[in-house]
Structure formats: structure tokens, C-alpha cells
Enzyme design. Structure first.
Site, mmCIF file in Angstrom:
data_model
loop_
_atom_site.group_PDB
_atom_site.id
_atom_site.type_symbol
_atom_site.label_atom_id
_atom_site.label_comp_id
_atom_site.label_asym_id
_atom_site.label_seq_id
_atom_site.Cartn_x
_atom_site.Cartn_y
_atom_site.Cartn_z
ATOM 1 N N LYS A 14 0.843 -1.199 0.000
ATOM 2 C CA LYS A 14 0.000 0.000 0.000
ATOM 3 C C LYS A 14 0.873 1.241 0.000
ATOM 4 O O LYS A 14 2.044 1.217 0.390
ATOM 5 C CB LYS A 14 -0.944 0.022 1.213
ATOM 6 C CG LYS A 14 -0.264 0.025 2.594
ATOM 7 C CD LYS A 14 0.191 1.375 3.095
ATOM 8 C CE LYS A 14 0.841 1.302 4.474
ATOM 9 N NZ LYS A 14 1.689 2.466 4.778
ATOM 10 N N PRO A 99 8.894 -4.351 -0.022
ATOM 11 C CA PRO A 99 10.030 -3.989 0.840
ATOM 12 C C PRO A 99 9.724 -4.219 2.319
ATOM 13 O O PRO A 99 8.613 -3.952 2.790
ATOM 14 C CB PRO A 99 10.237 -2.508 0.541
ATOM 15 C CG PRO A 99 9.691 -2.313 -0.834
ATOM 16 C CD PRO A 99 8.532 -3.256 -0.944
ATOM 17 N N ALA A 101 9.960 -3.477 6.285
ATOM 18 C CA ALA A 101 10.075 -2.274 7.135
ATOM 19 C C ALA A 101 10.215 -1.029 6.279
ATOM 20 O O ALA A 101 10.983 -0.130 6.589
ATOM 21 C CB ALA A 101 11.256 -2.413 8.105
ATOM 22 N N GLY A 103 7.434 0.935 5.121
ATOM 23 C CA GLY A 103 6.285 1.834 5.103
ATOM 24 C C GLY A 103 5.248 1.466 4.066
ATOM 25 O O GLY A 103 4.390 2.274 3.720
ATOM 26 N N ALA A 105 3.472 -1.613 4.322
ATOM 27 C CA ALA A 105 2.601 -2.603 4.969
ATOM 28 C C ALA A 105 2.892 -4.021 4.518
ATOM 29 O O ALA A 105 1.992 -4.846 4.393
ATOM 30 C CB ALA A 105 1.118 -2.267 4.759
ATOM 31 N N GLY A 106 4.175 -4.356 4.297
ATOM 32 C CA GLY A 106 4.520 -5.718 3.897
ATOM 33 C C GLY A 106 4.173 -6.748 4.955
ATOM 34 O O GLY A 106 3.632 -7.811 4.645
ATOM 35 N N GLY A 107 4.484 -6.453 6.215
ATOM 36 C CA GLY A 107 4.141 -7.385 7.286
ATOM 37 C C GLY A 107 2.643 -7.532 7.446
ATOM 38 O O GLY A 107 2.120 -8.642 7.642
ATOM 39 N N SER A 108 1.932 -6.416 7.342
ATOM 40 C CA SER A 108 0.471 -6.458 7.428
ATOM 41 C C SER A 108 -0.119 -7.256 6.273
ATOM 42 O O SER A 108 -1.082 -8.022 6.451
ATOM 43 C CB SER A 108 -0.094 -5.030 7.413
ATOM 44 O OG SER A 108 0.340 -4.307 8.545
ATOM 45 N N ALA A 109 0.456 -7.091 5.082
ATOM 46 C CA ALA A 109 -0.001 -7.861 3.925
ATOM 47 C C ALA A 109 0.153 -9.358 4.188
ATOM 48 O O ALA A 109 -0.750 -10.149 3.890
ATOM 49 C CB ALA A 109 0.794 -7.454 2.684
ATOM 50 N N ASP A 141 -2.891 -1.723 9.996
ATOM 51 C CA ASP A 141 -2.903 -1.752 8.535
ATOM 52 C C ASP A 141 -3.412 -3.071 7.965
ATOM 53 O O ASP A 141 -3.619 -3.182 6.752
ATOM 54 C CB ASP A 141 -1.486 -1.517 7.985
ATOM 55 C CG ASP A 141 -1.024 -0.073 8.126
ATOM 56 O OD1 ASP A 141 -1.859 0.795 8.440
ATOM 57 O OD2 ASP A 141 0.183 0.175 7.917
#
Length: 303
Positions: A14, A99, A101, A103, A105-109, A141
Site C-alpha cells: 500500500k 520492501p 520495514a 512503510g 505494509a509488507g508485514g500487514s499484507a 494496517d
């Protein structure tokens, strides 16, 4: 009802085209007016039955991804399993292209993708509202990663109102070396705004209108100052100013830090301009790599 033996889910990154940040609340969170756009950079989550919960990861930044129970994908599997009284006996594999960390939202994805994948694998048939409730417990997120498209997030970002988008937007994302921790950026925001009157966050009507019409020039005109966390990210990582300047000099319509950074986002007028800006950013030496993507993109989707 038992589901399939293997499920793969694509889930988008995002960009926050607006991130208005209110003062810190008593619980430590901040009220936000967070205009999310899902963009066409994706992680893919594959889940298969296993003897015990296990997470693996492949991709450019895979070494930075935690593979223990702190990973949001693992937490999603555990939360869903607990709700249904089953064991989270699953192997979660993350093909990482967002990417880390950064910004975006990779972890949230990954959390949203694993949630949908496990729900499908286990044949639970949860409603979207049930999945969104678990997403909100996992992180601010994560709900948007599930639904994708475009949405206004309020509260700490987890209360979503879908937004109309009248066309596609072309972006370039400059990926920085190393990450920035979102909690650290919020702490720096608190430090920078200490003793000032932080107004309640509100969505910019002109920005929402530009999304509705699909006009990149009109959207660009609203993006200066649209990210309330940008001053904090720049204070923590002053070199990002050089990246923003390089993309602007190459012809981007607007440049901003994506969310809490350190990825920087550049809106361009069309696909050719995006290619030109990406090449200039790569040549500038101010970022590790530059990626071209379009928005909006669908949310978590079984493939």
C-alpha cells in the site's frame, strides 16, 4: 468442511496518499485519517498442512523477516485457529516482494494473506467481517491489506470506508537501505509535536475528489504535506530528502515518504514517466532500487 491441500494468496503493498496524524491517545495509539491505495507490488503466501506451525520466507529481503511467532502471518494463523478451537498446524511460506520495514505494509499484507489462506485451507468459510475483526486485532494496517483497492482508515487506521477511484495511477517506489520502525517514527512525531496543538485528523476533500476523478495532476497538487509522519521520518533519516529531490528533478508530479518510511513514493503522469523517474532514481545513488507499480490493486486474493 475440509479445504484444499495447498492454498496460495496474493496480497498487495500500500501507499498512504494521506496520513493525517492526531495527538497520542491515552492508549499510546494515534487517531488517523489514513487514505490507503493498494499498489501492484505483491507478496505471495502459500499454506500447506504441517505437523506444527512453521514459517519460511524467500525473496530479496527475506533475511530481515522474522520466522517465529512474532511474524504477523504466524499470528494470523494462531488467532484464526484459536477462534475455531483447532491447532494452527500449517507451513506458511512467504514469497517476499514488498520492501521489508519500508512503510508499505509488507508485514500487514503477510498477516492478511495468511489469514485468508488458512481460512481457505481449513475450509472455515469465515465471513469478510469475521476476517476483518481478526485483522484489526493483528494491527492497524492489516484490515486494508485484506480488502485492497482504496479506503479511508480512521481510528488507528483499522476502521475502513471504501473509496471510489476513477482511474489508474502510476507510481515509482524508491527502496532505501535498511528499514524504519513504525513505533520509532511515531515516537519521533510525538517529540516533534510536543507542546503544539495537533489538530484532529481529517481526510482532505480535494484529495478524495482527485481520486474519484482519477486525475494524477489534481492528486499531485494535494500530496505536499499529506503525510503527517514525513517530518519524523526525515528527522530520523535525513538522506531521504536527497531521494525525494532526485525523483522530483526527474519529472515526478509529487514525491512523499510512504507511510512511516523509509520507502519514498513518486506519483507520475503515465507509465513512460514512471520508467524515466525509476531509471533516474536508480542512477542517482540515493536509493537501493526503484520499483514501478500502478494503483489501485485488489486486496488479498486466492490464486
Amino acid at each position: 468442511m475440509q479445504g484444499p491441500e495447498r492454498v496460495r494468496v496474493r496480497v498487495p503493498a500500500k501507499v498512504n496518499v494521506q496520513l493525517a496524524v492526531g495527538a497520542a491517545r491515552p492508549d499510546g495509539f494515534h487517531d488517523l485519517a489514513n487514505v490507503f491505495l493498494a499498489v501492484g507490488l505483491h507478496d505471495e503466501i502459500t499454506v500447506t498442512p504441517a505437523d506444527t506451525l512453521r514459517v519460511t520466507c524467500a525473496g530479496a529481503d527475506a533475511a530481515q523477516v522474522p520466522l517465529d511467532a512474532t511474524n504477523l502471518a504466524a499470528r494470523a494463523a494462531i488467532a484464526l485457529a484459536e477462534r475455531h478451537g483447532i491447532e494452527p498446524a500449517v507451513h506458511i511460506h512467504i514469497d517476499k516482494d514488498i520492501p521489508v520495514a519500508g512503510g508499505m505494509a509488507g508485514g500487514s499484507a503477510d498477516g492478511a494473506g495468511a489469514l485468508l489462506a488458512c481460512d481457505t485451507l481449513w475450509g472455515l468459510g469465515s465471513s469478510r467481517d469475521e476476517l476483518l475483526a481478526i485483522c484489526a486485532e493483528l494491527g492497524s494496517d492489516v484490515p486494508f491489506s485484506l480488502i485492497g483497492g482504496a479506503a479511508l482508515g480512521t481510528g488507528r487506521g483499522e476502521h475502513l470506508t471504501p473509496l471510489d477511484v476513477g482511474g489508474g495511477f502510476h507510481w515509482v517506489f524508491a527502496v532505501a537501505d535498511g528499514g524504519l520502525s513504525t513505533p520509532t517514527v511515531f515516537r519521533e512525531f510525538d517529540r516533534l509535536t510536543e507542546g503544539t496543538d495537533v489538530p484532529p485528523p481529517a481526510a482532505d476533500p480535494a484529495l478524495l475528489a482527485a481520486l474519484r476523478t482519477g486525475d494524477p495532476v489534481a492528486l499531485a497538487a494535494t500530496l505536499a504535506g499529506s503525510n503527517g509522519l514525513q517530518p519524523a521520518a526525515l528527522a530520523l533519516r535525513p538522506s531521504l530528502a536527497d531521494t525525494l529531490a532526485a525523483g522530483t528533478a526527474a519529472g515526478a508530479l509529487a514525491a512523499l515518504v510512504s507511510g512511516s518510511g523509509p520507502t519514498t513514493a513518486f506519483l507520475t503522469k503515465d507509465a513512460d514517466s514512471a520508467t524515466t523517474v525509476a531509471e533516474a532514481l536508480t542512477a542517482s545513488g540515493t536509493c537501493r532500487t526503484a520499483r514501478v507499480a500502478t494503483s489501485p490493486a485488489p486486496g488479498a486474493t486466492v490464486v
